[in-house]
Design a protein around this motif. Structure first.
Motif, short mmCIF file in Angstrom:
data_model
loop_
_atom_site.label_atom_id
_atom_site.label_comp_id
_atom_site.label_asym_id
_atom_site.label_seq_id
_atom_site.Cartn_x
_atom_site.Cartn_y
_atom_site.Cartn_z
N MET A 141 0.84 -1.19 0.00
CA MET A 141 0.00 0.00 0.00
C MET A 141 0.88 1.25 0.00
O MET A 141 1.50 1.57 1.01
CB MET A 141 -0.90 0.00 1.24
N PRO A 142 0.97 1.95 -1.13
CA PRO A 142 1.77 3.18 -1.16
C PRO A 142 1.23 4.24 -0.20
O PRO A 142 0.08 4.17 0.26
CB PRO A 142 1.65 3.65 -2.62
N CYS A 143 2.06 5.22 0.07
CA CYS A 143 1.73 6.25 1.04
C CYS A 143 2.13 7.61 0.48
O CYS A 143 3.28 7.79 0.07
CB CYS A 143 2.45 5.98 2.36
N LEU A 144 1.19 8.56 0.46
CA LEU A 144 1.43 9.88 -0.10
C LEU A 144 1.48 10.93 1.00
O LEU A 144 0.59 11.00 1.84
CB LEU A 144 0.33 10.24 -1.10
N VAL A 145 2.53 11.74 0.96
CA VAL A 145 2.64 12.92 1.81
C VAL A 145 2.70 14.13 0.89
O VAL A 145 3.54 14.18 -0.02
CB VAL A 145 3.91 12.88 2.69
N THR A 146 1.82 15.09 1.08
CA THR A 146 1.80 16.23 0.16
C THR A 146 1.74 17.55 0.91
O THR A 146 1.03 17.69 1.90
CB THR A 146 0.61 16.15 -0.81
N ARG A 147 2.51 18.50 0.38
CA ARG A 147 2.44 19.90 0.83
C ARG A 147 2.20 20.79 -0.40
O ARG A 147 2.63 21.94 -0.43
CB ARG A 147 3.72 20.30 1.57
N LEU A 148 1.53 20.24 -1.38
CA LEU A 148 1.18 21.02 -2.55
C LEU A 148 0.18 22.11 -2.17
O LEU A 148 -0.72 21.88 -1.36
CB LEU A 148 0.58 20.13 -3.64
N THR A 149 0.32 23.27 -2.77
CA THR A 149 -0.56 24.40 -2.46
C THR A 149 -1.48 24.75 -3.63
O THR A 149 -2.24 25.70 -3.54
CB THR A 149 0.28 25.64 -2.11
N ARG A 150 -1.40 23.97 -4.70
CA ARG A 150 -2.23 24.25 -5.87
C ARG A 150 -2.34 22.98 -6.70
O ARG A 150 -1.57 22.04 -6.50
CB ARG A 150 -1.63 25.36 -6.72
N GLU A 151 -3.26 22.95 -7.64
CA GLU A 151 -3.34 21.83 -8.57
C GLU A 151 -2.22 21.95 -9.60
O GLU A 151 -1.96 23.04 -10.12
CB GLU A 151 -4.69 21.82 -9.27
N VAL A 152 -1.57 20.84 -9.89
CA VAL A 152 -0.48 20.84 -10.87
C VAL A 152 -0.67 19.67 -11.82
O VAL A 152 -1.20 18.62 -11.45
CB VAL A 152 0.91 20.76 -10.19
N PHE A 153 -0.20 19.86 -13.06
CA PHE A 153 -0.37 18.86 -14.12
C PHE A 153 1.00 18.63 -14.78
O PHE A 153 1.22 19.01 -15.92
CB PHE A 153 -1.39 19.35 -15.16
N PRO A 154 1.93 17.99 -14.07
CA PRO A 154 3.31 17.91 -14.57
C PRO A 154 3.50 17.05 -15.81
O PRO A 154 4.51 17.19 -16.51
CB PRO A 154 4.08 17.32 -13.38
N PHE A 155 2.56 16.16 -16.10
CA PHE A 155 2.73 15.25 -17.23
C PHE A 155 1.79 15.56 -18.39
O PHE A 155 1.76 14.82 -19.38
CB PHE A 155 2.51 13.80 -16.77
#
Length: 273
Positions: A228-242
């Protein structure tokens, strides 16, 4: 004026990816070979290059070399997104260099808390064990103490950064000769139609879903075990890197799980990464 400022708007400026893969360890280091690591690295290079990233591969670096590499990379210009992959044996809060020395993830993260990387999206994919427990696919209490005590290194994650671990705190991550479950699944999603246009957290949610529900280990030691992967995020906006910029507006219309297929559960003969 710092060099990176002069290069910031250069037409050659691109999104960048750095893949650090440790497959073989120095003689005398009591850590096993990781035969699938090279396949992970090659597939990542192929997929990310197609998506416009400048990809640099680094194999079998020592602990100090990994620190030096990311210290330098954190001060190089990048267009919108910097992606880092760290693939090795590990424990909670660290991965191991080829010399067996622990590389503290908190130290790596703090390199990127600087003016050069301000307002840039930073994505770290960590393919490494975080302990010795094995996931039976149900909630257990055995890893709770480790989870609580390991929280401190999350505080070093800079703003506008997402860190995706292959597994939960205290648990092992699977790899075999075909590569790691986590990174191979990430590449599969990038190759499938519709996923690259997703907002980043939606894509990573699908990655978690695919690994959790479509993988099951087999073999005498690990039969039936899950990851089970685990995500930690401190993103402050929506991003579309790909995504191509013209496709960004379409991404919000796709739900986080609507494209995930739950066809047959794949079984693999696996070992711990």
């Amino acid at each position: 004026m710092p060099l990176w400022r002069g290069l910031r708007d250069s037409p050659e400026e691109r999104n960048r990816a750095v893949v650090v893969s440790v497959a073989k360890f120095y003689p005398g280091v009591e850590l096993g070979k990781r035969p699938g690591a090279e396949k992970d690295a090659k597939r990542l290079h192929r997929n990310l290059s197609k998506l416009g990233f400048k990809v640099d591969l680094h194999s079998d670096l020592s602990g100090e070399e990994i620190y030096q590499l990311f210290s330098a990379e954190s001060r190089r210009p990048v267009k919108d997104c910097f992606l880092a992959v760290l693939s090795s044996h590990g424990e909670e809060g660290c991965v191991f260099g080829a010399d067996g020395e622990p590389v503290r993830l908190s130290r790596i993260f703090t390199f990127f808390d600087n003016e050069c990387m301000e307002k840039k999206t930073k994505l770290f994919l960590i393919q490494a064990c975080r302990g010795h427990h094995l996931d039976d696919g149900v909630e257990v209490d055995s890893a709770q103490e480790e989870s609580d005590s390991s929280f401190s290194h999350y505080l070093s994650v800079p703003t506008d950064t997402a860190v995706m671990y292959a597994t939960a705190p205290g648990y092992g991550a699977f790899m075999n000769f075909s590569g790691s479950v986590f990174l191979q699944t990430f590449c599969s999603l990038l190759e499938e139609e519709g996923h690259c246009e997703l907002e980043l957290t939606r894509l990573l949610t699908r990655l978690s879903h695919r690994v959790a529900y479509s993988f099951q280990a087999k073999g005498r030691l690990y039969d039936g075990k899950k990851e089970m992967p685990c995500l930690v995020t401190r993103l402050t906006r929506e991003v579309f890197p790909f995504a191509d910029s013209e496709e960004d507006s379409k991404a919000g219309k796709i739900s986080a799980t609507s494209l995930v297929s739950l066809r047959s559960v794949r079984a693999r003969i696996a070992s711990l990464s």
